[in-house]
Design an enzyme around this catalytic site. Structure first.
Site, short mmCIF file in Angstrom:
data_model
loop_
_atom_site.label_atom_id
_atom_site.label_comp_id
_atom_site.label_asym_id
_atom_site.label_seq_id
_atom_site.Cartn_x
_atom_site.Cartn_y
_atom_site.Cartn_z
N GLU A 208 0.86 -1.18 0.00
CA GLU A 208 0.00 0.00 0.00
C GLU A 208 0.89 1.23 0.00
O GLU A 208 2.11 1.13 0.18
CB GLU A 208 -0.95 0.00 1.21
N HIS A 246 -3.66 4.01 7.85
CA HIS A 246 -2.49 3.39 8.44
C HIS A 246 -1.42 4.42 8.70
O HIS A 246 -1.22 5.35 7.94
CB HIS A 246 -1.92 2.33 7.50
#
Length: 301
Positions: A208, A246
């Site tokens: 990611e 995140h």
């Protein structure tokens, strides 16, 4: 790596909400959960699991333990992990999210000195389909097979496991290295483990945006990994400079020697392509790429 069906597993924070929820699910999956630890609850039984105040007390009764899964709050996680290491446990899964960065630095120094494998923090843990569950993975999404799945995102791990399962492609392992800014084990570490694992024939790496771990993984794959690898990178449409959930998923800074675009989806995808690693544009394209890789592997052998 010593994750076997009969591996003895401890749960620290077994009375915490997540621990109390997932401990019986782990047991129901077949995991050999031998004891729980929660200070102040020693002598009680939670969900048929004996609870002790300290790791040392638990091990005195149940014997040596292979792994521990930690569900304690962030500011207690360092003490819990250090207690496990002091008791001789060398595989630690940190489910906890938001452990203070300096605590993680201290823990990683101790882990390196004792050759302890740390998975997480902010991770759903590890699953060996059909054998062992240490964490939060939904077992019904997985089925045994040859695909090793490593990821930075918990929910994406589940989604891609389900895509593989529905395509008739089982998994040898599902592991999420964690979504916090500082994590215990890296993509290269797990790539090496799966490259040496006789049950894994092809590796799916799910990255990611943010950080440079995917760029580092691409370089490592080109240099050191023999098995075929398929990659997917989430976050292509994310705006720069904005936190995307995140702690590691932030695009805002130049990383030394890797260029000003490091951390973007394009940087990561280009790094994989330079290493001649097939990259899926969407999760549901992964099974087809895996099937192609398996066919090539079969022809070679």
């Amino acid at each position: 790596m010593n994750f076997l069906p009969d591996s003895k597993v401890l749960i620290q924070g077994v009375v915490e909400p997540l621990g109390a929820t997932y401990a019986p699910l782990m047991r129901a999956y077949g995991t050999n959960v031998v004891a729980g630890v929660s200070p102040g609850y020693g002598g009680t039984v939670q969900q048929d699991i004996r609870v002790f105040d300290m790791v040392e007390q638990a091990l005195a009764i149940v014997g040596p333990v292979d792994s521990t899964v930690i569900f304690v709050p962030p500011y207690a996680a360092l003490d819990a992990a250090l207690e496990a290491i002091a008791a001789g446990i060398r595989q630690i899964v940190l489910i906890t999210e938001g452990i203070p960065p300096l605590d993680m630095v201290s823990l990683l120094c101790k882990a390196e000195a004792t050759e302890t494998l740390i998975v997480g923090p902010n991770s759903p843990g590890i699953i060996i389909p059909g054998q062992l569950l240490m964490g939060l993975h939904p077992g019904e999404f997985y089925t045994p097979g040859p695909v090793g799945l490593i990821s930075r995102s918990g929910t994406l791990t589940y989604e891609i496991a389900l895509e593989l399962t529905q395509a008739g492609l089982g998994q040898s392992i599902g592991v999420c290295i964690g979504g916090d800014a500082i994590v215990g084990s890296s993509f290269p570490q797990w790539l090496q483990i799966l490259d040496e694992d006789e049950n894994t024939e092809v590796i799916v790496l799910v990255g990611e945006i943010g950080g440079d771990s995917e760029e580092a993984a691409a370089h490592y794959i080109a240099e050191a990994i023999d098995k075929p690898v398929i990659a997917y990178v989430a976050g292509r449409t994310a705006p720069k400079g904005r936190r995307m959930g995140h702690a590691g998923a932030i695009i805002n800074a130049q990383v030394s020697e890797l260029g000003p675009e490091t951390g973007t989806a394009d940087s990561k995808i280009n790094a994989f392509r330079r290493a001649k690693i097939p990259v899926a544009d969407l999760p549901w394209q992964i099974p087809d790429l895996v099937k192609k890789a398996l066919k090539l592997t079969t022809r070679k052998s």
